[in-house]
Structures are given as C-alpha cells and as structure tokens.
Design an enzyme around this catalytic site. Structure first.
Site, PDB file in Angstrom:
ATOM      1  N   ASP A   1      23.835  13.594   8.635  1.00  0.00           N
ATOM      2  CA  ASP A   1      24.167  14.025   7.270  1.00  0.00           C
ATOM      3  C   ASP A   1      25.275  13.126   6.736  1.00  0.00           C
ATOM      4  O   ASP A   1      26.372  13.078   7.301  1.00  0.00           O
ATOM      5  CB  ASP A   1      24.618  15.481   7.285  1.00  0.00           C
TER       6      ASP A   1
ATOM      7  N   ASP B   1      20.291  11.999   1.535  1.00  0.00           N
ATOM      8  CA  ASP B   1      21.474  11.831   2.379  1.00  0.00           C
ATOM      9  C   ASP B   1      21.387  12.519   3.734  1.00  0.00           C
ATOM     10  O   ASP B   1      22.405  12.720   4.395  1.00  0.00           O
ATOM     11  CB  ASP B   1      22.719  12.323   1.639  1.00  0.00           C
ATOM     12  N   GLU B   2      20.192  12.882   4.183  1.00  0.00           N
ATOM     13  CA  GLU B   2      20.097  13.499   5.501  1.00  0.00           C
ATOM     14  C   GLU B   2      18.730  13.248   6.125  1.00  0.00           C
ATOM     15  O   GLU B   2      17.730  13.060   5.434  1.00  0.00           O
ATOM     16  CB  GLU B   2      20.381  15.002   5.447  1.00  0.00           C
TER      17      GLU B   2
END
Length: 424
Positions: free
Chosen positions: A27, A120-121
């Site tokens: 993350d 973003d992960e």
C-alpha cells in the site's frame, strides 16, 4: 487504537514465523500527496492538500494535514477552515498514473502473481520468489527500498497467510513499515479488531451486528452461525464467520481488468459558458484515452456526468459503433452528450467523462470501416495520439526524476514487525 506492536527486536530466526505466509499487500503511503512531495521536496513536513480550490474537493492530504482532520473527498472550503495554513497543490493525474504504473512494473519484477486493486495498492503471492529473493520479510524490505529509491515515496507492506490478513497488516504497518502476521497468530490478530475492520462490513452491517451485541471480531467468531445469519443474511453471515476465523481462500489473481476508466473536474467557479465545459470535456476525454492505451484497452460506451450549481447530477451515455481508444472520438461523443443535457439554465459545477464497456484492444482487431479506410486523417490522429503517449512516457516521468534520485527527506526505515500469537 491498534494493539499490534509497532516495533520488535531484530531477529535472525524469522524463517519459521514466515512459513505459509506468502501473501503481501503493498500500500503506497498517502500516494497522491507523496508523489507531489517527491516533486516538491521543499514541502516535506508541511500540511499539504492536493485538490481544487473553492468548490473543489480534497483529493489527498499529507499526514500533517490529516492531523487537522483533513481527509479525501472533503470539500476544500471545509479543509481550509480546519487547516488554514495548508499548502494547496493542484492535482496532476498523469503523474500519478505514471508513478503507479512504474511501481506495478517493479512488483512484476518480483513475481508474476501481482493483483493490482487500485492505483496505489496491490497483492502479491511471493511463494515462488522465496528461493530467488529470500523470505517474505526480506522481499517486503526490498520492495520498500526500491519504491523509495526509484520514486521518492514510501509504502507499507502487510504479510499474512491470506489476502484478508495481509491487507489488515499493511494498515497496521502504516506509515512506511512492515507487519508480518504468522499463520499461527492469525486468529489472535483478528480477534482484537473491531468487526468493521473485516472486508465487506459497512455501516449497515456493522449496525445490524451491534444490535445483537457483536462489536469485535472475537464476539463475531464466538457467536453461533444462525444468530449471525439472522442479523445479516444467510450467505453474508457464513462469509463473515469465515473471515472472523481467518478463512479466506481467495488467491492472488493477476490481470484484474478495469471495468471503467474516467476523469472529472470540479470548476473553481460555476461555469455558464458551455464552450468552457466542452473544452474541459475534451481534456478529460484525452485523459481517458491515454489511460485506455496505456492499459491496452478500448471502449464501446461513453458517459458524461454534469453537476449543476444546485448540486443536481445528470449522466448521459452513448454506445459507439466500434470500440476505440482515440481521444478525439471520445470527445466527439462526449460533446454531443453535453449538448443534450437539460441544464435548466443553471451553470455547471462539475463535468466528467467516463469510458465503459471496456475490452482488450488486441481482442478487438477488426476490419476498418469504409470511412476509416478512406479517411487518412482518422488514422493519422490515432498515430499522433500514440506518439504523444510516447513523449509523455519519456518526459512525464522525468518530472519526477529529482524526487527519485533525491527523495527529499524520505528516510530509509526498517520497521518489520512480527505479530505475536498472544496479544493480550
């Protein structure tokens, strides 16, 4: 407040703790804000808000701004009242996509089993990479170091035996840390959490469980199946009990497809001139087209969203004759949709363009229509847009070069934490 320990002594015998824990959840910390800080190192340590002004909303905020209660999706006016000293930075979506794509390529070098779940992960299954790179904690530190060195941002990594546990662990690792939950510690790790921490438990489900005195995962796990099912339904109840006991059979699934690609813009002041709205729609259509081409996708359906000054939101869609990834074709359809919206004489606050009905470009190879075959400008536009993509790829990422080579205050920190089996 998490009861997971934030630090642990350096240990050399973690191998047995990591057996059966091959799932990583990576993350990127405060991703959008971190990218902006990498581009502007002088802003490190300051409360920074990324977003529009006036009628805009907060896209992201640094941890310094979050300390004042600022969060994503908050109206900018509210955010600035709570944190008037904040530095406001306009968003650069192309830069975020470039960094995200770079990080995902980096993860792909670790293992082919990468499932990107958002910009973003991502989840990784590193079982097959152990012999080459070492145990999961070593791989996690490698990922953190390379993300920091290449892009000037930080990430947190959770390690567990399932995707559920790995994702929860990464939340406890924030910011810029690693948390490993050994398989033997899974149930103890889960039991101390509020039931709302489990994936899929929203406000309604949480309230339904609370009415039966269930507020923690421990209370959920210790409740009979029939009681849970009476609260939330037969299927959902069985699923939640599985999660409460750490049972999550979902594999890491590479190649997860996007179902839609969109972009929208809130104007600083409400706009009555439709030519301005159309101009912004052209920009948004181009942005969608860039993302389509970057992901090897084409779209069949175009949707526009218009929000007027009275906060009424209208959407209109159109299905194209043939799939496309050309910005001009997206814009022409969007322009017709914008023109067909009944604004009731009100100015426009927000406009958005979205590409739906996506499919792989490689699977959509087709014979050109008669118009396309005879219209050289149509083919020229497609090639021109692809050429612009290549220029952006070369020089767009270069705008982050300073941040990548000089992280601007981003420190290297080794914070691997192993959750003990007993959290009491």
């Amino acid at each position: 407040m998490s009861r997971v320990p934030r630090s642990a002594p350096d240990r050399r015998d973690w191998g047995h703790e990591e057996t059966g824990c091959s799932i990583l959840h990576v993350d990127l910390d405060a991703f959008v804000a971190s990218v902006e800080l990498a581009r502007r190192p002088q802003l490190h340590g300051l409360p920074v808000i990324v977003g529009g002004a006036a009628h805009g909303v907060v896209l992201a905020a640094t941890y310094e701004a979050r300390a004042f209660g600022v969060h994503a999706a908050m109206p900018m006016a509210t955010a600035l009242r709570q944190c008037p000293q904040a530095v406001v930075v306009p968003p650069d979506h192309h830069a975020y996509q470039q960094v995200s794509a770079g990080v995902m390529r980096l993860l792909g070098d670790i293992t082919v089993l990468v499932e990107q779940v958002s910009v973003d992960e991502a989840f990784l299954d590193v079982e097959g990479a152990r012999r080459r790179l070492g145990p999961p904690t070593v791989i996690a530190q490698l990922i953190r170091r390379q993300v920091r060195e290449r892009f000037g941002i930080t990430c947190s990594v959770g390690i567990g035996s399932t995707k559920l546990v790995a994702k929860l662990a990464s939340g406890h690792a924030k910011p810029d840390g690693v948390v490993l939950v050994p398989r033997a510690a899974t149930t103890d790790f889960l039991r101390v959490l509020p039931v709302g921490a489990l994936g899929g438990v929203g406000e309604k489900t949480e309230a339904a469980l609370a009415r039966r005195g269930i507020g923690t995962v421990a209370e959920l796990a210790d409740t009979g199946l029939s009681t849970v099912q009476q609260a939330v339904g037969r299927v959902a109840g069985a699923h939640l009990l599985d999660l409460a006991w750490g049972r999550d059979p979902r594999p890491v699934s590479p190649g997860r497809e996007e179902t839609s690609i969109g972009a929208e813009q809130t104007f600083v002041t409400d706009v009555a001139d439709l030519t301005v709205v159309e101009s912004k729609a052209r920009e948004l259509a181009d942005r969608c087209a860039v993302r389509l081409r970057a992901n090897g996708l084409v779209t069949r359906t175009i949707t526009v969203k218009i929000r007027t000054s009275d906060l009424r939101t209208l959407t209109r869609s159109r299905t194209l004759a043939t799939p496309t990834d050309v910005g001009r074709e997206l814009f022409l359809a969007a322009r017709e949709l914008v023109a067909g919206v009944d604004l009731r004489g009100l100015p426009v606050r927000l406009v958005g363009v979205r590409a739906d009905g996506l499919s792989r470009a490689a699977a959509s190879i087709r014979a050109p229509t008669l118009d396309e075959a005879s219209d050289a400008p149509v083919r020229a536009r497609r090639e021109a847009e692809r050429a612009v993509d290549q220029v952006r790829g070369r020089f767009g990422s270069g705008s982050l070069g300073a941040g990548a080579s000089q992280p601007g205050g981003v420190s290297s920190r080794s914070t691997t934490t192993i959750v003990p089996a007993d959290l009491s």
